[in-house]
Design a protein around this motif. Sequence first.
Motif, PDB file in Angstrom:
ATOM      1  N   UNK A 110      -7.676  -3.589   8.640  1.00 23.40           N
ATOM      2  CA  UNK A 110      -5.821  -3.428   8.712  1.00 23.40           C
ATOM      3  C   UNK A 110      -5.788  -4.444   7.322  1.00 23.40           C
TER       4      UNK A 110
ATOM      5  N   UNK B  50      -5.163  -2.713   4.312  1.00 20.16           N
ATOM      6  CA  UNK B  50      -4.513  -2.275   3.830  1.00 20.16           C
ATOM      7  C   UNK B  50      -3.132  -2.984   3.506  1.00 20.16           C
TER       8      UNK B  50
ATOM      9  N   UNK C 134      -4.157  12.887  -1.771  1.00 23.18           N
ATOM     10  CA  UNK C 134      -3.485  11.653  -2.724  1.00 23.18           C
ATOM     11  C   UNK C 134      -2.938  12.771  -4.044  1.00 23.18           C
TER      12      UNK C 134
ATOM     13  N   UNK D 250      -2.886   4.737  -0.814  1.00 23.00           N
ATOM     14  CA  UNK D 250      -2.769   5.817  -0.011  1.00 23.00           C
ATOM     15  C   UNK D 250      -3.386   6.225   0.461  1.00 23.00           C
TER      16      UNK D 250
ATOM     17  N   UNK E 293      -5.007   5.161   3.638  1.00 22.26           N
ATOM     18  CA  UNK E 293      -3.652   5.026   4.697  1.00 22.26           C
ATOM     19  C   UNK E 293      -4.235   5.959   5.168  1.00 22.26           C
ATOM     20  N   UNK E 294      -4.602   7.331   4.579  1.00 22.86           N
ATOM     21  CA  UNK E 294      -4.516   8.561   4.750  1.00 22.86           C
ATOM     22  C   UNK E 294      -6.006   8.770   5.786  1.00 22.86           C
TER      23      UNK E 294
ATOM     24  N   UNK F 299      -7.288   6.785   7.414  1.00 20.02           N
ATOM     25  CA  UNK F 299      -7.225   5.994   8.646  1.00 20.02           C
ATOM     26  C   UNK F 299      -7.008   6.751   9.427  1.00 20.02           C
ATOM     27  N   UNK F 300      -5.557   7.255   9.134  1.00 15.03           N
ATOM     28  CA  UNK F 300      -4.919   7.740  10.137  1.00 15.03           C
ATOM     29  C   UNK F 300      -5.996   8.923  10.247  1.00 15.03           C
TER      30      UNK F 300
ATOM     31  N   UNK G 296      -8.897   8.017  12.882  1.00 13.63           N
ATOM     32  CA  UNK G 296      -7.518   8.093  14.116  1.00 13.63           C
ATOM     33  C   UNK G 296      -7.700   8.507  15.003  1.00 13.63           C
TER      34      UNK G 296
END
Lengths: 239, 221, 40
Positions: free
Chosen positions: A2, A5, A85, A206, A209-210, A212-213, A216
């Motif tokens: 986190x 990020x 990305x 980016x 983030x992608x 990590x999505x 999860x």
Amino acid sequence: MRRTLTILGVASVALVALDVILGLWVTPPDADQGELVRLVYLHPALAWVALYLAFGMAALCAVLYLWPRTRSMRFDRLSASAVEVGVVFIGLTLITGSIWGRPTWGVWWTWDARLTSTALLGVLFLGYLALRRVPADPEVRARRCAIAAIFAAVDVPIVHFSVVWWQTLHQGATVLNPNLTPTIHGLMAWTLLLSFIAFTTLFAWMVLMRFQIEELRESGEDVELTRALEARRAEGVAS
Amino acid sequence: MWRDAVLIAGRDLRIEARSRVALWQVLPFAVLTLLLFAFALGPRPGLLAQSAPGLFWLAVLFSSVLAAQRSMAIEGSGATRDSVRLLGLDPAGVFLGKVLALLAEMVALEAVLLGGVVLLFHVTVTSWGVLIGACLLAAVGLCTANVLYGSLAGEARMRATLLPVLVLPVVAPVLIAGSKAFSASVAPGSGSGARWLGILVVFAVVYSAMGVALYGPLEES
Amino acid sequence: MNAYVAAGYVISLGTLGAYGFSLAIRLHRASKRGRREVSS
């Protein structure tokens, strides 16, 4: 994660903002290109991210996934994130290049070797993403996508050479002015360097983030599956 | 490996001899594309002859995708997968076998298309050696890439739409090099075709090698 | 400002901004759902 990020997010937004301010207002207009030179703080950095960073990362992660010792679904997800990305960046590279080409060369598009191979690379990227959408077992999909990424990476030099020869033999004199990027000094050079750093940071943010999505989502599916299994088991015990 | 390859190639060709899918579906499609190109460009012979190299290779490319769909449809059925696995065939051999069978079909298809281009588009070929060499080399490259991507594209339901998107950008160098070699063989003044044959050789070798190495892990799924 | 330069910057920054924003939203949702599932 986190924390990383957040730091990356703040850094990339600040760096890009600084690049835009320097590029649009602080740096002087160029002697040859006039105001148009301001696109140099945007287009080459986008192209660098799309063509080298995103593609190199996707291919590297594909190799790491296929290598038995380093096999991990993480590399599959990283590879996919880099490609997704990368597609955004490659689209913007083509658009900004086109916008730059119109006033410089008088046309929106020319069959120049670099343009053509960039466009082909974009289509290869899209094919990879299309392949990812084919429903399959995650392991199977990961293996297929890794192999597809390697095929594409191997294809790139062949595409490059054939397109370069095709173009040069076809057109004779090239419409691309080799002095398109005139020698630049001082503040302009620093801003150019900054643009590369800024967009690289943005890319890293980016992709992370992608990635990590995806992580999860996978773990969420696992949790749901175990819960459903437990519920069925409890039913079995109760009856 | 080669014994398995011959076995698989023989099987694929036998299936083709009985079902005649390539003969009655792929070949008519290929000839049809030539007619459609002529309709699109208009009946001026000069223009058609000038565009003939590119149009010929486009027709070859599109038909090769169709032929590959057919070839992978044979492989895709559950019974075939099981029997290949039960026989313990070498995956590299299976790959080469499929390529060989597809290659036989592609060479026949190219011969027909070449005849069509020469007759319908009024092309006069001066150096047949370059042209035939380009056709053979390109066929090897196209067949290997198509079999690999056909296997990659997975189940039949998705393959029909996915395979063209995956394979056509990859074989773009074959289209470029093939067209250029064709042009060189039509007009001797336009430079030698050796450079383009070189690209075709590299493409064929690279994809054959990758197929031999990676077809096994691909079909494991 | 030159119209081409403006168009280039607006399109690029707009697209990147929209994409980055959608990623942030998706990440936020995914992590919220993940936490809820782990805690329940």
